[in-house]
Design a protein around this motif. Structure first.
Motif, PDB file in Angstrom:
ATOM      1  N   ASP A  39       0.814  -1.221   0.000  1.00  0.00           N
ATOM      2  CA  ASP A  39       0.000   0.000   0.000  1.00  0.00           C
ATOM      3  C   ASP A  39       0.844   1.267   0.000  1.00  0.00           C
ATOM      4  OD1 ASP A  39       0.965   0.120   2.574  1.00  0.00           O
ATOM      5  OD2 ASP A  39      -0.994   0.161   3.558  1.00  0.00           O
ATOM      6  N   ALA A  48      -4.055  -0.529   3.476  1.00  0.00           N
ATOM      7  CA  ALA A  48      -4.514  -1.669   2.678  1.00  0.00           C
ATOM      8  C   ALA A  48      -3.576  -2.864   2.780  1.00  0.00           C
ATOM      9  CB  ALA A  48      -4.688  -1.261   1.215  1.00  0.00           C
ATOM     10  N   THR A 246     -12.143   2.163   3.046  1.00  0.00           N
ATOM     11  CA  THR A 246     -11.355   2.283   1.822  1.00  0.00           C
ATOM     12  C   THR A 246     -10.606   3.600   1.832  1.00  0.00           C
ATOM     13  OG1 THR A 246     -11.415   2.021  -0.597  1.00  0.00           O
ATOM     14  CG2 THR A 246     -13.185   3.323   0.412  1.00  0.00           C
ATOM     15  N   GLU A 278      -7.974  -2.135  -2.361  1.00  0.00           N
ATOM     16  CA  GLU A 278      -8.292  -0.889  -1.664  1.00  0.00           C
ATOM     17  C   GLU A 278      -9.201  -1.044  -0.439  1.00  0.00           C
ATOM     18  OE1 GLU A 278      -6.814   1.896  -2.112  1.00  0.00           O
ATOM     19  OE2 GLU A 278      -5.925   1.788  -4.116  1.00  0.00           O
TER      20      GLU A 278
END
Length: 321
Positions: A39, A48, A246, A278
């Motif tokens: 991420d 993430a 998210t 995500e």
């Protein structure tokens, strides 16, 4: 062995750490789950990297049979979960190499991978692997953003650019790329034109609502046909009321029910891989985002199982009742 273990064999909270307690190896495997916990390419919220395990944990509440598609997604495919790719948090290019190698190994064995992101940058690694095996592929891309922005602070590799980089690398057949559900505010009036200029097909949320999913699927099928196809699903396609966990939320999206109904209209394609990206567990305190993600993975697996079931029926091989 049961794929996966059901609650009457072992309680849901007694987990092995894999998706629905799948084994890590098996015979005649047609489907594999793998985590892609990278991420570092995110532009706003991060976290993430924790999604693969959160999605696996949420999967413990799912049951093995898919009543809509009438298959046992993981049993019928002898599915496995090979764990997470050992990415390098601060180095996107070395992480790409590691993720691509893992996906390529699965694809070379005829195994369909379902990648658990990670931010959306990870999809580029999977598309590189897919193109090595199948040549340039088709793409069905659910998202609220096109992810065809060229640079961010002069950096070309980030979670907003995987699909312009994929175009430049010749990984996709542009006229067979469909970006579905695009919505939200833009930096410039021509942001969506960046995808259209590449030859991609863009279907905004408003257009999808006006046309309906069946009309859109008809267009997608006519264009893609039997071309090897990759499906990439960004959880921010879904409205934040149903998927708050998210990184770049956009209001005005679809409900979880509407989303599942759309995915269940997309069975008749030659899928060579999937990913779901995500999901940010730190912003998902009640786990509804992770649960939706796990359910979507269950649906992706059922699509693969349907194909295996049809192949078995054609070959006269009996499948589980």
């Amino acid at each position: 062995m049961k794929y996966p273990l059901t609650p009457d064999v072992k309680p849901e909270f007694c987990t092995t750490g894999t998706f629905m307690r799948l084994p890590s190896t098996g015979e005649n495997v047609k489907l594999a789950i793998l985590g892609m916990p990278f991420d570092t390419a995110a532009s706003f919220r991060v976290g993430a990297r924790f999604a693969p395990q959160a999605i696996r944990q949420a999967s413990m509440t799912l049951f093995p049979f898919h009543p809509v598609n009438n298959v046992y997604p993981f049993d019928d495919t002898n599915a496995i979960d090979i764990g997470d790719v050992s990415v390098i948090p601060h180095n996107i290019h070395r992480s790409y190499e590691l993720m691509e190698a893992a996906v390529l190994d699965l694809m070379n064995q005829g195994i369909v991978p379902i990648g658990l992101g990670g931010d959306h940058s990870v999809t580029l690694a999977s598309l590189r692997a897919a193109a090595k095996v199948h040549g340039p592929v088709a793409l069905i891309h659910f998202d609220s953003h096109t992810d065809t922005w060229d640079t961010y602070y002069d950096e070309k590799y980030w979670h907003g650019s995987p699909f312009i980089r994929a175009y430049e690398e010749g990984l996709l057949q542009p006229d067979k790329v469909f970006q579905i559900g695009i919505r939200g505010t833009l930096n410039h009036p021509g942001d969506i034109d960046a995808s259209l200029d590449l030859g991609y097909n863009v279907i905004t949320t408003q257009q999808l609502k006006e046309r309906g999913i069946n009309d859109v699927v008809k267009q997608v099928k006519e264009k893609i046909g039997d071309t090897p196809c990759f499906l990439s699903f960004d959880i921010d396609f879904v409205d934040p009321s149903c998927a708050p966990g998210t990184g770049t939320l956009e209001v005005g999206g679809f409900s979880s029910l509407e989303t599942l109904e759309m995915i269940r209209c997309l069975q008749d394609f030659n899928y060579v891989g999937f990913d779901l990206v995500e999901v940010l567990p730190p912003y998902d305190p009640t786990q509804i985002t992770s649960l939706l993600a796990a359910t979507l993975v269950h649906d992706f697996a059922s699509i693969v199982a349907l194909k295996v079931k049809k192949q078995n029926e054609k070959a006269g091989v009996e499948t589980k009742k």
